[in-house]
Design a protein around this motif. Structure first.
Motif, PDB file in Angstrom:
ATOM      1  N   TYR B 213      45.989 -26.351  20.961  1.00  0.00           N
ATOM      2  CA  TYR B 213      46.833 -25.506  21.799  1.00  0.00           C
ATOM      3  C   TYR B 213      46.021 -24.989  22.968  1.00  0.00           C
ATOM      4  O   TYR B 213      46.494 -24.928  24.087  1.00  0.00           O
ATOM      5  CB  TYR B 213      47.387 -24.348  20.986  1.00  0.00           C
ATOM      6  CG  TYR B 213      48.470 -24.781  20.065  1.00  0.00           C
ATOM      7  CD1 TYR B 213      49.750 -24.967  20.550  1.00  0.00           C
ATOM      8  CD2 TYR B 213      48.217 -25.043  18.740  1.00  0.00           C
ATOM      9  CE1 TYR B 213      50.751 -25.387  19.723  1.00  0.00           C
ATOM     10  CE2 TYR B 213      49.203 -25.466  17.900  1.00  0.00           C
ATOM     11  CZ  TYR B 213      50.475 -25.637  18.394  1.00  0.00           C
ATOM     12  OH  TYR B 213      51.470 -26.064  17.571  1.00  0.00           O
ATOM     13  N   CYS B 215      43.484 -26.347  24.383  1.00  0.00           N
ATOM     14  CA  CYS B 215      43.288 -27.421  25.361  1.00  0.00           C
ATOM     15  C   CYS B 215      44.505 -27.523  26.258  1.00  0.00           C
ATOM     16  O   CYS B 215      44.403 -27.615  27.477  1.00  0.00           O
ATOM     17  CB  CYS B 215      43.061 -28.745  24.661  1.00  0.00           C
ATOM     18  SG  CYS B 215      41.448 -28.875  23.949  1.00  0.00           S
ATOM     19  N   LYS B 216      45.657 -27.464  25.597  1.00  0.00           N
ATOM     20  CA  LYS B 216      46.878 -27.583  26.364  1.00  0.00           C
ATOM     21  C   LYS B 216      46.952 -26.466  27.388  1.00  0.00           C
ATOM     22  O   LYS B 216      47.277 -26.680  28.548  1.00  0.00           O
ATOM     23  CB  LYS B 216      48.087 -27.502  25.433  1.00  0.00           C
ATOM     24  CG  LYS B 216      48.369 -28.780  24.714  1.00  0.00           C
ATOM     25  CD  LYS B 216      49.536 -28.578  23.799  1.00  0.00           C
ATOM     26  CE  LYS B 216      49.748 -29.795  22.937  1.00  0.00           C
ATOM     27  NZ  LYS B 216      50.726 -29.561  21.916  1.00  0.00           N
ATOM     28  N   VAL B 217      46.629 -25.245  26.910  1.00  0.00           N
ATOM     29  CA  VAL B 217      46.767 -24.098  27.796  1.00  0.00           C
ATOM     30  C   VAL B 217      45.824 -24.218  28.980  1.00  0.00           C
ATOM     31  O   VAL B 217      46.215 -24.038  30.132  1.00  0.00           O
ATOM     32  CB  VAL B 217      46.501 -22.808  27.008  1.00  0.00           C
ATOM     33  CG1 VAL B 217      46.373 -21.642  27.962  1.00  0.00           C
ATOM     34  CG2 VAL B 217      47.631 -22.555  26.044  1.00  0.00           C
ATOM     35  N   ALA B 219      44.426 -26.866  30.244  1.00  0.00           N
ATOM     36  CA  ALA B 219      44.828 -27.946  31.133  1.00  0.00           C
ATOM     37  C   ALA B 219      45.976 -27.483  32.015  1.00  0.00           C
ATOM     38  O   ALA B 219      45.997 -27.722  33.221  1.00  0.00           O
ATOM     39  CB  ALA B 219      45.252 -29.161  30.311  1.00  0.00           C
ATOM     40  N   GLU B 220      46.847 -26.761  31.377  1.00  0.00           N
ATOM     41  CA  GLU B 220      48.002 -26.262  32.114  1.00  0.00           C
ATOM     42  C   GLU B 220      47.556 -25.323  33.225  1.00  0.00           C
ATOM     43  O   GLU B 220      48.041 -25.396  34.355  1.00  0.00           O
ATOM     44  CB  GLU B 220      48.898 -25.527  31.133  1.00  0.00           C
ATOM     45  CG  GLU B 220      50.064 -24.842  31.738  1.00  0.00           C
ATOM     46  CD  GLU B 220      50.687 -23.907  30.717  1.00  0.00           C
ATOM     47  OE1 GLU B 220      51.501 -23.101  31.129  1.00  0.00           O
ATOM     48  OE2 GLU B 220      50.322 -24.009  29.530  1.00  0.00           O
ATOM     49  N   ILE B 223      45.962 -27.217  36.047  1.00  0.00           N
ATOM     50  CA  ILE B 223      46.977 -27.951  36.789  1.00  0.00           C
ATOM     51  C   ILE B 223      47.780 -26.993  37.632  1.00  0.00           C
ATOM     52  O   ILE B 223      48.098 -27.259  38.782  1.00  0.00           O
ATOM     53  CB  ILE B 223      47.871 -28.713  35.802  1.00  0.00           C
ATOM     54  CG1 ILE B 223      47.093 -29.868  35.219  1.00  0.00           C
ATOM     55  CG2 ILE B 223      49.115 -29.216  36.478  1.00  0.00           C
ATOM     56  CD1 ILE B 223      47.717 -30.442  34.011  1.00  0.00           C
ATOM     57  N   LYS B 224      48.059 -25.835  37.040  1.00  0.00           N
ATOM     58  CA  LYS B 224      48.910 -24.907  37.761  1.00  0.00           C
ATOM     59  C   LYS B 224      48.227 -24.413  39.019  1.00  0.00           C
ATOM     60  O   LYS B 224      48.831 -24.322  40.086  1.00  0.00           O
ATOM     61  CB  LYS B 224      49.245 -23.736  36.841  1.00  0.00           C
ATOM     62  CG  LYS B 224      50.429 -22.982  37.317  1.00  0.00           C
ATOM     63  CD  LYS B 224      50.918 -22.076  36.240  1.00  0.00           C
ATOM     64  CE  LYS B 224      51.430 -22.885  35.081  1.00  0.00           C
ATOM     65  NZ  LYS B 224      51.400 -22.160  33.846  1.00  0.00           N
ATOM     66  N   GLU B 226      45.919 -25.877  40.768  1.00  0.00           N
ATOM     67  CA  GLU B 226      45.890 -26.969  41.718  1.00  0.00           C
ATOM     68  C   GLU B 226      47.229 -27.090  42.426  1.00  0.00           C
ATOM     69  O   GLU B 226      47.327 -27.200  43.644  1.00  0.00           O
ATOM     70  CB  GLU B 226      45.661 -28.250  40.909  1.00  0.00           C
ATOM     71  CG  GLU B 226      44.834 -29.294  41.586  1.00  0.00           C
ATOM     72  CD  GLU B 226      44.568 -30.366  40.565  1.00  0.00           C
ATOM     73  OE1 GLU B 226      45.275 -31.369  40.626  1.00  0.00           O
ATOM     74  OE2 GLU B 226      43.693 -30.189  39.696  1.00  0.00           O
TER      75      GLU B 226
END
Lengths: 1260, 242
Positions: B213, B215-217, B219-220, B223-224, B226
């Motif tokens: 979870y 990692c997901k956060v 990465a999010e 990405i956000k 960027e």
């Protein structure tokens, strides 16, 4: 081919044929499997019901000897002895049941005398028993030698230390309350208090101290001030270590001799052995519950991965049934072959389930589901099975290997576990292959049937004349559709029912029918019934007691009504029948000779006197009677009576048994004289018979103090029970609530972004972490744009796209052909327009018109009719040869060009022969001109290269044309890019950044008219029935109307008065002149740029960056991430939802929900009527706004080179379709859904046209 | 130690994006707390399993005996499990080989169930001698690792944890802080390392699953950031005139 591969091949083939077989004959196979399961479970009937109640077994006293500790099996089977009847019992329990009464009753006796005197006799009795010695030829035996010697009490029981015997014989009697000391007893002022002082205040199921010492249930003891029976009964409990028959019989005979029981009809021939199950204490319960919780979590997490099937719940149930029945089968089979389970089934069950696992079932489902949908069901099952055959076999072999290793640990418990596991695994495999596969095939067949049923009606409605098939997708529909997609018809709220997810529907169904409750209730009732009936203290004994009570013998159980003492004078105490005076026991030597059979005859002689004397008594005492119910009074004790007694001495009865010897009845009749001399010491209130008058009223209160106190006690208990019940009810409700939250797929409102975000490069998955099988479809790629595509518009037939440089392309939405190219004007001025030959132009217009006219025809016919259209497939490289031929004809047209009567603006008029790479070639045309005239395909740059040398003459032509063409409007700055597009019929409306509104002919690529009155960029456009609404960057709204005239005209547009007259743009047309009027302007509709504009049913909805929505607003999204829901008619805000962390970029409404997307790349789905967030979907980066609604319940979102299909109602990811390899790196920025189930995705500079037949078939 | 390192190494990389930092460390804290709670719970339950065998069969108050015997044992187990559960994904990240084998909750649940089963077996099953018990448990533990982990780093870490924990227990028992009812090998039970090894693998498994979870956060978040930058630029481009 290696051996492994051969094996693999064989296994796969075997599985394939098996799958075919299963799917072909589902019903017989399921029946067969059910029969197998039942047959294998049959031996389980022999196993006892689970329950912790004790079990009993009766043997005759005669010739009793303890069973051997190691019996041979055959003998036991013959005699039907229970399994536990092995070895000596923990203890033999001899109860001496004393019933005592004062006879005759004297009127001036006190209430307390009812039990004071009888209890006082217990000390003598205990003495007698303790001193009893058996003397026979083999020597003497005293009680100390045969009784069970106990040691210390448990350290936690300090307060009982004086009451329970320690370091000696375990002999219990009520005398223990006074430490077996008569002096203490007589000195005790309040016997009741002494007795009750150790009663627990709280509700307790286990035996209390009073029960232990009295040995009879509390209500039978008669030690109570309020008793009417005036008979006290108690037992003296002796616990023997070993069975010594002669000692016991001598004791029995002696006691009977001393205290004969008249009319005693007790059968004393049976020895009852009581076996106690293992106790489940809280220490064992917690780990057990934990393992079960883990088990349920495992099952939950496993089964929720099942997807893409007709009924998730059904398959999950089938999976669980598979595992459970395989376990049952394994136990049944093991029992059949002689292995009796010794392990605690409840304990090892979770581990067995975990070891067997649900994985194979899930793998099987996933594999079958991911097979191509267009195959037959049989073949799908077979293919899915054979795909996974190798891994299933491998896993099974591994597990068997591990378990076999466990078998060789040579630990009996582990060996047994492994044996069960092995058999369970094999039977699980069997069930998977037969049962689950068949269920799966039925499910998939049902799904296809349902799909068929659901898909048929719309087809019938839409195309009544057409045969049902997929052909309709290729047919062109009317370009003008009567209703715009934005029309939202609000149904009355009663009709607006949200289609519920299946899970919820199942739950609602259960709730509506109360199926679960009823089942549970019925089950519980049956269970309780069985338990009550079989319980030793239960119904069976009660029934027998009832039956016997109806016999005349039992009639005496009812006490005679107490006769008021005042009426009848007390009888002569001397005449009271008393066999032995109180000191008779002292006379006895406490020794008996060994009697082979006790002489009962003698006491029976005395018996005859008893009724006689009671007749003589004027105030008769209650007659002591012995009925069959007294025979096994211990049954009425709590079933934890004996275990708790032994547990005080740290002796466990779990999995062991005790033997209860037949009770020895002792009857004591006391005469009132004896009673009265005891009573002198204390002043006690006399007993008031209930029937007597109101005399001694003041005493009455005192007399009933005792009972009232117990009543209060009972009340408190009642309250406690009620409170406990309430608390447990609340707990249950909370538990159910939690369960609901677990089961409910959508956590309303609080669903954050932290959950669903998927990692880049990961498989896309939904909230449950499930990623359905992704498929790959080669889309129709529409290439041609140089830069990123900025706007897209479609009316179903035509697709218009515009890239950042301002180039507009018109595509055929069905075939993906580029019909028209409208280049950017700035460039066009430089490089010149492109003029085609008249023939080709005519061909094109023919084709275009044909395509519009032949609406009803099928695609093939249309293609036949349009011979020049083969080059429509512009993105196919082999068409360059066609271009070559075109090029050779090129010299002909230029002469024709100037001869045309009117200089038409055919700026974008491109034949379809000219491939979409035209623009690019123009950019690099200089290079090509230098290099030569040969057509150079440029595959590396994507679009096939057009003919570079083509431009040589054209440039001239263009320059020539431009000189002659009065195009004053074509002098905008080069930055004027198209910001908005809309399309209707064959007219394209483009709004440019410089405020120009242009109307183009989609087919011909000609500019029909333009309007450039306002220089503020047009941010949004709506084209609706000859009306154009343009929203501008400065927040104003312009309304235009289009008029079509057949005459050539030159029109000057009026400017709005407020803005002054802008330079009008003349419009030239040859056949139909399209005229664009600016009818009126709303100059300050918004303060900030208008970002969204929707028109429906004659109303216009706008959304702007200034967070306000003017005019009629349905739903609006603002920069602060909030969504407002407005009433169109009243203008009031219906609801306000805080949706996104960034701006709300787009909004879509369906009949039941609102879909919003924001800058945070989150797509949120809201319930339209309530404004509750149903769920949200995390999008890939840059794909935030790429969403489209195909039907009312299917949502398409774009991702990295893929599109995903979601079920709107469930929030489930249905399928992910990868669009070829080439576009993998590109995120889908925009998605446009066309009518014919095609989806246009915008991957940067190229468009992809996707037909998704497979997904639509899955639609339900 | 390792956690602090990662936590401190994050901020400079993320630069001004404070929100991402807070969410990252918050995430770490949340994970730690969850792991701690799981550890405490498992310790209590398994302790209950263990004492079932040796205490009197009818203990007057079981609950009291759990908490009175050694109150510090469950917190210690919880802390240890938190450390282990955070260490596993951290090591995975440093080695650059994310654990991909059976990364789903059902597998984690299975792993926990098998771990409890191993404890159950050690507590309830009657073995002839202690060597047999130890060997069986060792085989079971290795089987657990092979079934649910199969990574070399996991094995190494598990062995290390088992060794360390055994030494610590040995010291504690030697100094008389803690005591076993029937020690069979140098003051402690000989099967202890196996249990520790299995526990390490299990907690690592849970920690890795929780870290997914995180990692997901992250990465999010990246990405956000960027993407918001992109969006900012895009908007600037789009409204040049205004």
């Amino acid at each position: 081919m290696t051996l492994t591969e051969k094996l693999r091949d064989k296994i796969s083939r075997a599985f394939y044929s098996h799958g075919l077989f299963c799917a072909s004959y589902p019903i017989p196979i399921i029946l067969f499997t059910g029969f197998c399961i039942l047959a294998c479970c049959y031996p389980l009937l022999k196993l006892p019901l689970p329950g912790t109640g004790p079990v009993e077994y009766t043997t005759p006293v005669k010739d009793y000897s303890p069973p051997p500790s190691d019996p041979d099996r055959e003998q036991r089977d013959q005699s039907e002895q229970p399994d536990w009847y092995v070895g000596a019992p923990v203890a033999y329990i001899q109860q001496i049941f004393v019933k005592s009464t004062i006879s005759p009753w004297h009127k001036n006796l006190l209430a307390v005398d009812v039990f004071r005197a009888p209890l006082s006799r217990v000390f003598q009795l205990v003495e007698e028993i303790r001193n009893h010695v058996l003397r026979d030829s083999s020597g003497t035996k005293s009680l100390e030698e045969v009784c069970l010697q106990v040691t210390d009490l448990l350290p936690g029981l300090k307060k009982l230390r004086n009451l329970l015997p320690e370091h000696g014989c375990l002999l219990l009697s009520p005398g223990n309350f006074w430490q077996n000391d008569q002096e203490r007893f007589s000195a005790d002022p309040d016997i009741i208090k002494t007795i009750y002082q150790h009663e627990p205040k709280t509700l307790q199921t286990s035996a209390t101290l009073k029960d232990l010492l009295f040995g009879v249930p509390g209500k039978y003891s008669g030690v109570n001030l309020y008793t009417r029976k005036r008979m006290v009964s108690y037992t003296i409990t002796l616990v023997f270590q070993s069975y010594h028959s002669r000692y016991l019989s001598s004791l029995r005979a002696r006691l009977k001799l001393l205290h004969p029981s008249p009319n005693c009809s007790l059968r004393e021939e049976n020895l009852v052995h009581v076996h106690f199950k293992e106790e489940i204490g809280i220490a064992e319960l917690i780990p057990l519950v934990t393992t079960y919780i883990i088990l349920f979590a495992y099952i939950y997490f496993s089964t929720r991965k099942i997807d893409m099937v007709k009924s998730k719940w059904g398959l999950a149930l089938a999976a669980v049934v598979t595992v459970l029945s395989s376990l049952l089968m394994s136990v049944g089979l093991c029992t059949l072959f002689g292995l009796t389970p010794t392990l605690n089934g409840g304990e090892i069950f979770p581990y067995l389930v975990v070891v067997i696992g649900l994985e194979n079932v899930l793998v099987l489902t996933k594999s079958v589901v991911s097979t191509p949908v267009d195959l037959e069901v049989k073949l799908r099952i077979a293919q899915g099975l054979s795909n996974e055959s190798w891994s299933i076999m491998k896993n099974m072999a591994t597990e068997l290997g591990i378990i076999l290793i466990g078998y060789f640990t040579l630990v009996p418990a582990i060996q047994e576990f492994c044996l069960f596991a092995v058999v369970g695994l094999v039977s699980d495999f069997f069930l998977q292959m037969l049962f689950f596969t068949t269920v799966l095939s039925i499910d998939i067949r049902r799904m296809e049937l349902a799909d068929l049923n659901k898909r048929l009606p719309p087809e019938v409605c839409l195309h009544p004349a057409k045969p049902a098939g997929r052909g309709h997708r290729y047919e062109r529909q009317l370009a003008m559709r009567p209703s715009t997609p934005h029309t939202i018809t609000l149904q009355p709220s009663s009709f607006r029912n949200l289609r519920l997810p299946k899970r919820l529907r199942v739950i609602y169904f259960l709730a509506r029918t109360r199926l679960a409750q009823r089942l549970i209730m019925v089950g519980t009732v049956i269970w309780i019934g069985i338990l009550v009936y079989t319980d030793p203290a239960g119904l069976r004994t009660y029934l027998t007691a009832q039956v016997t009570e109806q016999s005349p013998l039992g009639e005496a159980g009812l006490p005679p009504m107490p006769v008021p003492g005042g009426v009848l004078p007390a009888g002569d105490p001397k005449s009271t029948f008393s066999i032995f005076p109180p000191d008779a026991s002292k006379l006895a030597e406490n020794q008996t000779l060994p009697w082979e059979s006790p002489d009962i005859q003698e006491p029976q002689d005395h018996l005859e006197g008893a009724p006689h004397s009671s007749l003589l008594d004027i105030g008769p005492g209650p007659e002591v009677t012995w009925g069959p119910e007294d025979e096994e009074l211990w049954r009425k004790l709590s079933f934890r009576h004996w275990p708790s007694l032994f547990s005080y001495y740290n002796i466990t009865l779990a999995k062991k048994y005790i033997s209860l010897l037949p009770v020895i009845p002792v009857t004591l009749y006391l005469n009132p004289q004896e009673v009265q001399h005891q009573q002198e010491a204390q002043h006690y209130w006399p007993l008031k018979p209930s029937g007597s008058g109101t005399a001694q009223g003041e005493d009455q209160g005192q007399a009933f103090e005792g009972p009232s106190r117990t009543q209060v006690h009972g009340d408190v208990t009642l309250y406690k029970v009620a409170a406990l019940g309430l608390a447990s009810g609340i707990l249950l409700v909370l538990l159910l609530f939690c369960l609901y939250r677990v089961l409910c797929p959508k956590n309303y409102g609080q669903h954050g972004a932290s959950h669903g975000r998927r990692k880049r490069g990961d498989l896309p998955c939904d909230d449950y972490g499930y990623s359905p099988p992704e498929t790959e479809i080669i889309p129709l790629v529409l290439r041609g744009h140089l830069m990123d595509i900025e706007c897209l518009a479609s009316d179903g037939m035509l697709l218009v796209s515009c890239c950042l440089v301002g180039q507009i392309r018109v595509w055929d939405a069905q075939t993906g052909d580029c019909l028209t190219l409208i280049p950017k004007q700035g460039l066009r001025r430089d490089s010149g327009g492109v003029f085609d030959s008249q023939e080709s132009w005519e061909q094109l217009s023919d084709g275009g018109k044909g395509s519009l006219e032949e609406l009803g025809d099928n695609a093939q016919l249309r293609r036949l009719l349009g011979p020049p259209q083969p080059p429509l497939f512009g993105d196919q490289p082999d068409l360059t040869c066609l271009i070559d031929t075109n090029f050779s004809e090129q010299p002909q047209p230029p002469p024709l060009e100037p001869s045309q009567p009117e200089p038409r603006h055919r700026a974008g008029c491109r034949r379809p022969h000219d491939p979409p790479g035209y623009d690019f070639s123009r950019l690099v045309q200089r290079v090509y001109q230098e290099e030569g005239l040969a057509p150079i395909p440029l595959p590396a740059l994507g679009p096939p290269s057009p003919v570079p040398s083509f431009h040589g003459p054209e440039d001239e032509a263009c320059s020539h044309l431009e000189k002659g063409s009065p195009v004053p409007t074509w002098t905008p700055d080069t930055e004027s890019s198209v910001w908005s597009l809309d399309l209707q019929g064959n007219l394209i409306v483009a709004g440019r950044s410089n405020g120009r509104l242009e109307v183009w002919d989609a087919i011909e690529g000609t500019l029909r008219c333009s309007n450039e009155e306002v220089s503020s960029g047009i941010t949004a456009l709506v084209f609706l029935n000859k009306r154009i609404v343009a929203a501008r960057l400065n927040g104003s709204l312009d309304f235009f109307s289009l008029e079509t005239r057949t005459v050539l005209s030159h029109l000057q547009f009026r400017g709005t008065p407020g803005r002054g007259s802008a330079p009008s743009s003349p419009v030239y047309s040859n056949s139909d002149t399209v005229v664009c009027h600016l009818t009126h302007t709303v100059s300050c509709a918004h303060q900030k740029p208008i970002t969204a504009l929707k028109a429906a049913a004659g109303r216009v909805v706008t959304g702007s960056q200034d967070h306000t929505l003017r005019t009629m607003v349905l739903a609006s999204g603002g920069q602060d991430g909030a969504i407002c829901l407005w009433d169109v008619l009243t203008g009031s805000r219906v609801s306000h939802m805080f949706a996104h962390r960034g701006d709300v970029t787009s909004l879509t409404c369906t009949t039941s929900c609102i879909i919003s997307s924001g800058l945070d790349d989150l797509i949120s789905i809201w319930d339209r009527s309530t404004g509750i967030k149903l769920y949200s979907i995390q999008q890939d980066m840059g794909c935030g706004a790429s969403l489209g609604v195909i039907s009312d319940n299917l949502l398409v979102t774009g991702g990295q080179g893929c599109v995903s299909f979601w079920d709107l109602n469930y929030g489930d990811l249905l399928q992910t379709v990868y669009l070829g390899k080439s576009s993998e790196a590109q995120p889908a920025r925009q998605i446009l859904v066309l009518d014919n189930a095609a989806i246009v995705c915008n991957f940067g500079s190229e468009l992809s046209l996707v037909y998704v037949p497979s997904v639509l078939e899955k639609l339900d | 130690m390792a956690e602090r390192e990662t936590a401190s190494s994050v901020p400079p990389k993320c630069g001004p994006y404070i929100s991402s930092v807070t969410s990252r460390s918050m995430n770490l804290v949340i994970r730690g707390v969850v792991l701690f709670l799981i550890g405490v719970f498992l310790a209590l339950v398994l302790n209950l399993l263990q004492i079932q065998r040796n205490v009197t069969l009818f203990p007057p108050d079981v609950i009291a005996s759990i908490f009175s015997s050694a109150w510090w044992v469950p917190p210690c187990c919880g802390t240890a499990s938190a450390v282990i559960g955070l260490l596993y994904p951290c090591i995975d990240r440093h080695l650059g080989e994310p654990h991909k084998f059976k990364r789903e909750w059902s597998s984690v649940m299975r792993c926990v169930a098998v771990f409890v089963g191993i404890n159950h077996a050690s507590a309830k099953v009657d073995f002839d001698n202690n060597i047999q018990l130890s060997l069986t448990l060792a085989a079971l533990s290795i089987g657990l690792w092979w079934t649910f982990d199969r990574s070399r780093s996991g094995f190494g870490l598990g062995v290390g944890i088992a060794f360390l924990a055994t030494v610590v227990t040995q010291l504690l028992v030697y100094n008389g802080v803690y005591q076993y009812t029937s020690p069979d090998f140098l003051y402690v039970r000989s099967w202890l390392p196996c249990i520790f090894f299995a526990g390490g693998i299990t907690m690592g498994n849970i920690g890795r699953q929780l870290a997914m979870y995180e990692c997901k956060v992250t990465a999010e978040n990246l990405i956000k950031n960027e993407e918001s930058k992109n969006m900012f630029l895009y908007r600037k481009k789009k409204t040049p005139r205004f």
